[in-house]
Every structure is written in structure tokens, then in C-alpha cells.
Design a protein around this motif. Sequence first.
Motif, PDB file in Angstrom:
ATOM      1  N   ILE A 185      -5.960  -1.821   4.779  1.00 49.79           N
ATOM      2  CA  ILE A 185      -4.996  -1.542   3.372  1.00 49.79           C
ATOM      3  C   ILE A 185      -3.668  -0.972   3.602  1.00 49.79           C
ATOM      4  O   ILE A 185      -3.636   0.167   4.033  1.00 49.79           O
ATOM      5  CB  ILE A 185      -5.635  -1.118   2.308  1.00 49.79           C
ATOM      6  N   HIS A 186      -2.602  -1.647   3.713  1.00 53.49           N
ATOM      7  CA  HIS A 186      -1.334  -1.439   3.869  1.00 53.49           C
ATOM      8  C   HIS A 186      -0.565  -0.870   2.796  1.00 53.49           C
ATOM      9  O   HIS A 186       0.783  -0.398   2.764  1.00 53.49           O
ATOM     10  CB  HIS A 186      -0.589  -2.447   4.815  1.00 53.49           C
ATOM     11  N   CYS A 187      -0.995  -0.646   1.580  1.00 54.96           N
ATOM     12  CA  CYS A 187      -0.341  -0.181   0.490  1.00 54.96           C
ATOM     13  C   CYS A 187      -1.279   0.311  -0.719  1.00 54.96           C
ATOM     14  O   CYS A 187      -2.339  -0.443  -0.989  1.00 54.96           O
ATOM     15  CB  CYS A 187       0.896  -1.320  -0.036  1.00 54.96           C
ATOM     16  N   PHE A 188      -1.219   1.418  -1.202  1.00 55.45           N
ATOM     17  CA  PHE A 188      -1.959   1.648  -2.299  1.00 55.45           C
ATOM     18  C   PHE A 188      -3.676   2.022  -1.665  1.00 55.45           C
ATOM     19  O   PHE A 188      -4.352   2.008  -2.158  1.00 55.45           O
ATOM     20  CB  PHE A 188      -2.081   0.811  -3.448  1.00 55.45           C
ATOM     21  N   GLU A 189      -3.529   2.211  -0.396  1.00 56.38           N
ATOM     22  CA  GLU A 189      -4.854   2.617   0.316  1.00 56.38           C
ATOM     23  C   GLU A 189      -5.651   3.792  -0.249  1.00 56.38           C
ATOM     24  O   GLU A 189      -6.867   3.960  -0.411  1.00 56.38           O
ATOM     25  CB  GLU A 189      -4.833   2.820   1.680  1.00 56.38           C
ATOM     26  N   GLU A 190      -4.805   4.809  -0.735  1.00 60.78           N
ATOM     27  CA  GLU A 190      -5.201   6.037  -1.433  1.00 60.78           C
ATOM     28  C   GLU A 190      -5.931   5.726  -2.533  1.00 60.78           C
ATOM     29  O   GLU A 190      -6.860   6.441  -3.042  1.00 60.78           O
ATOM     30  CB  GLU A 190      -4.151   7.042  -1.493  1.00 60.78           C
ATOM     31  N   THR A 191      -5.450   4.647  -3.539  1.00 63.08           N
ATOM     32  CA  THR A 191      -6.025   4.337  -4.780  1.00 63.08           C
ATOM     33  C   THR A 191      -7.355   3.778  -4.310  1.00 63.08           C
ATOM     34  O   THR A 191      -8.435   4.115  -5.157  1.00 63.08           O
ATOM     35  CB  THR A 191      -5.025   3.173  -5.478  1.00 63.08           C
ATOM     36  N   GLU A 192      -7.554   2.977  -3.513  1.00 60.94           N
ATOM     37  CA  GLU A 192      -8.739   2.580  -3.201  1.00 60.94           C
ATOM     38  C   GLU A 192      -9.612   3.642  -2.728  1.00 60.94           C
ATOM     39  O   GLU A 192     -11.263   3.531  -3.183  1.00 60.94           O
ATOM     40  CB  GLU A 192      -8.766   1.236  -2.063  1.00 60.94           C
ATOM     41  N   PHE A 193      -9.287   4.369  -1.906  1.00 58.27           N
ATOM     42  CA  PHE A 193     -10.152   5.479  -1.468  1.00 58.27           C
ATOM     43  C   PHE A 193     -10.629   6.301  -2.611  1.00 58.27           C
ATOM     44  O   PHE A 193     -12.066   6.920  -2.846  1.00 58.27           O
ATOM     45  CB  PHE A 193      -9.158   6.559  -0.733  1.00 58.27           C
ATOM     46  N   TYR A 194      -9.721   6.723  -3.724  1.00 60.14           N
ATOM     47  CA  TYR A 194     -10.149   7.405  -4.769  1.00 60.14           C
ATOM     48  C   TYR A 194     -11.109   6.826  -5.837  1.00 60.14           C
ATOM     49  O   TYR A 194     -12.253   7.360  -6.051  1.00 60.14           O
ATOM     50  CB  TYR A 194      -9.048   7.823  -5.624  1.00 60.14           C
ATOM     51  N   LEU A 195     -10.846   5.604  -5.759  1.00 61.22           N
ATOM     52  CA  LEU A 195     -11.936   4.533  -6.720  1.00 61.22           C
ATOM     53  C   LEU A 195     -13.162   4.598  -5.891  1.00 61.22           C
ATOM     54  O   LEU A 195     -14.413   4.557  -6.715  1.00 61.22           O
ATOM     55  CB  LEU A 195     -11.236   3.275  -6.642  1.00 61.22           C
ATOM     56  N   ARG A 196     -13.455   4.780  -4.626  1.00 65.83           N
ATOM     57  CA  ARG A 196     -14.498   4.725  -3.981  1.00 65.83           C
ATOM     58  C   ARG A 196     -15.268   6.080  -4.000  1.00 65.83           C
ATOM     59  O   ARG A 196     -16.437   6.024  -4.095  1.00 65.83           O
ATOM     60  CB  ARG A 196     -14.390   4.516  -2.557  1.00 65.83           C
ATOM     61  N   ILE A 197     -14.625   7.190  -3.881  1.00 63.00           N
ATOM     62  CA  ILE A 197     -15.356   8.455  -3.863  1.00 63.00           C
ATOM     63  C   ILE A 197     -15.509   8.836  -5.348  1.00 63.00           C
ATOM     64  O   ILE A 197     -16.313   9.957  -5.508  1.00 63.00           O
ATOM     65  CB  ILE A 197     -14.550   9.466  -3.129  1.00 63.00           C
ATOM     66  N   ALA A 198     -14.894   8.406  -6.343  1.00 62.66           N
ATOM     67  CA  ALA A 198     -15.087   8.602  -7.693  1.00 62.66           C
ATOM     68  C   ALA A 198     -16.343   8.438  -8.065  1.00 62.66           C
ATOM     69  O   ALA A 198     -17.149   8.855  -9.025  1.00 62.66           O
ATOM     70  CB  ALA A 198     -14.119   8.084  -8.459  1.00 62.66           C
ATOM     71  N   ARG A 199     -17.165   7.549  -7.302  1.00 68.17           N
ATOM     72  CA  ARG A 199     -18.447   7.245  -7.576  1.00 68.17           C
ATOM     73  C   ARG A 199     -19.470   8.448  -7.220  1.00 68.17           C
ATOM     74  O   ARG A 199     -20.689   8.290  -7.425  1.00 68.17           O
ATOM     75  CB  ARG A 199     -18.768   5.794  -7.170  1.00 68.17           C
ATOM     76  N   SER A 200     -19.185   9.228  -6.456  1.00 72.60           N
ATOM     77  CA  SER A 200     -19.932  10.023  -5.664  1.00 72.60           C
ATOM     78  C   SER A 200     -19.590  11.616  -5.940  1.00 72.60           C
ATOM     79  O   SER A 200     -20.345  12.336  -5.487  1.00 72.60           O
ATOM     80  CB  SER A 200     -20.187   9.855  -4.220  1.00 72.60           C
ATOM     81  N   THR A 201     -18.661  11.824  -6.460  1.00 71.92           N
ATOM     82  CA  THR A 201     -18.222  13.276  -6.583  1.00 71.92           C
ATOM     83  C   THR A 201     -17.189  13.405  -7.778  1.00 71.92           C
ATOM     84  O   THR A 201     -16.788  12.445  -8.341  1.00 71.92           O
ATOM     85  CB  THR A 201     -17.418  13.748  -5.371  1.00 71.92           C
ATOM     86  N   ARG A 202     -17.178  14.803  -8.009  1.00 73.32           N
ATOM     87  CA  ARG A 202     -16.337  14.939  -9.306  1.00 73.32           C
ATOM     88  C   ARG A 202     -14.871  15.130  -8.909  1.00 73.32           C
ATOM     89  O   ARG A 202     -14.845  15.706  -7.851  1.00 73.32           O
ATOM     90  CB  ARG A 202     -16.884  16.252 -10.246  1.00 73.32           C
TER      91      ARG A 202
END
Length: 325
Positions: A185-202
Motif C-alpha cells: 500500500i503506497h498511501c495511507f498504509e498507516e490507516t490500514e495498519f491501525y484498522l487492523r490492530i484496532a481489532r486486537s488491542t486498545r
Amino acid sequence: MTDHLLPSVAAVLTCYNEGPYIGEAVRSVLGQTAASAIGAIIIADDGSDESTLAVLREIESWDARIEVLYGPGGARQAAQRNVAVQATNLPFVAFLDGDDIWCPEKIDAQLQSISRDPSIGLVYTAFAPFADGDLESARPANLVDITDQEDLALAYFLNDPPIMPSTVLMRRDIYLASGGMDPTIHCFEETEFYLRIARSTRFACVPTPLVMKRNRPASITGGRKDLLAFHAFVALKAAADNHSLMPKVPSRLAERARKLANQHFLSGNLEEARAVSMLSFRLAPFRCSTWACWILARLPAGLASYLRRAIFAPRVKALPGAQPA
């Protein structure tokens, strides 16, 4: 103040042709009030030009904790961060773009926050964008604290606080367990990352602006014309992984379009503002903020210019390459 702590944080910086800025970024790390908690300063370079490489070689001599990973180029920020995180074994990592600046209390405040609750995996702070070369133009960005929401992934998807990478301190084991950021992902890759980990951590939020975010035309998103396409890709990828988000995709994209239209308005690009605001309107026609954006974008040019000078001047000043209205 937590300056007495044993080293526990790796500062992870990314750099690509940021020779004029990277020194100031590193000095902001060295100047932390919790400096003794920083055990490593890892700079992942992505094949910068010789002028930046000369700066990096000089920076390496500043402190024994500094290590530069000289990459061949073409990796982009997601891969740079992944490599840098893997290069340390410290329990926390904190990210910093090579042209941004940490305020002195940042790491101290975040360590205090994350140490209170082991269920918290990531702490973000507020930030203040400023136009390149004009630190006095900095003004706090609007920040949404979503950390008390029961469904954190949904709250992030709908509100997008936003969480800038330079504001993040997180547990390294959570980063690695997630697979890190997606280098495809070449743009907003951090957004995709946060959405992914938000399911498993606070998440936790420090509402004080503790990062100065430099706006400049040469940044990753500075001059792109395809931002909405990347927003759509990330939204659909997140929804494919978390099916409960799929019905919310139009709402998220409407909000992304609205904010982008407002940016175009502040930049004086009324044609783009009108086009993008229409997309927001079509996706969310019954939202008051959508109507306000649509109307603002259709004001006569003279009135729009007056509003930019009289009401929105501080926001206009903080834009990259800001010019008087």
C-alpha cells in the motif's frame, strides 16, 4: 517525568531525501525529557541522494544510540518501518517521519499513559501542522479521542481521529504480531495498519499537541491527485477483512471526500473543491457537514477569497506553500 527509566523505546525514523530536515528531527528525539528511556534511534533511509546521505553520516556520530539503515531505494515508508522495527528488541517503538519534530514531553507522556494499562497497545497524541519554513504557522489539528469506544475498529473507521505516524508509540510485540505495515500500500498504509490492530488491542490518546507536523508539497500526499482512490482501496480492504465495516464504507468515503474538499477550498482550488464535495454529497446527502462543505465550495470566488483571509487565515497559513488569499 520518566527520565529515570531504563531504555525501553526505539525511535524509528524514516528518511528519503530529507537532508534539510532530518537533523532537526533527530535533535527532537535527543531532546526528550524522557531521553534515558530511548535506547535506540534507528533511521531507515530509502536510497536518498548524496546530500542527504552526507547529513546522515554526520548524524551517526552524534550519539551511540543512532543507527542508520542505508536502503537501496524504492522500499517506501511501510517497508522502512518494518525493517527498522525488526532491527531492535526494545519493548516499545515510536515513529517519526524525517521531516517532523517531537515536542520534548512526547515520549514521557506516552510512557506514562501506556504503563497504566497493559491492554493498551498504542498511544497517539495530538499534533500541530505547520507550513515548511514557518514554524510559527503551527496550529493544533482537530483530534477525535476514540479510545473509550467499545468497537475501536468501527470508531476509527468512521472518525479517523486522525492518527499521524509521528504521534504513535506502541508495543513492539503487537506491531510484529500484526505483520507490520503492508508495503504493497503506497498511501495511507498507516490507516490500514491501525484498522487492523484496532481489532486486537486498545488505544490511548494524549490530547496535547506533542508533534509538529511539517506540511510541504514534496511530502508523500502533497501533490497527489488520486487520494480518494487510495482512501477507497484502504476502506474496502479493511471491510474485506472485517465484514461489519462494509455497510459503513460510503459514510467513511463521504467524510474523506468532505475533508479533502475543504482542503481544496483552503488552498483556493475551487474547481476541485466543488468536484470532490459533490462526491461527498452523493455518498452522504443527509449529513449537515456534507451540506456545509457543498455550499462552501460553491461560493463566488471573491467571497471565498475573503473567507480564507478573514476566517480561515490560520488554517491557510499552515498549508504547504501557502500563499496570501
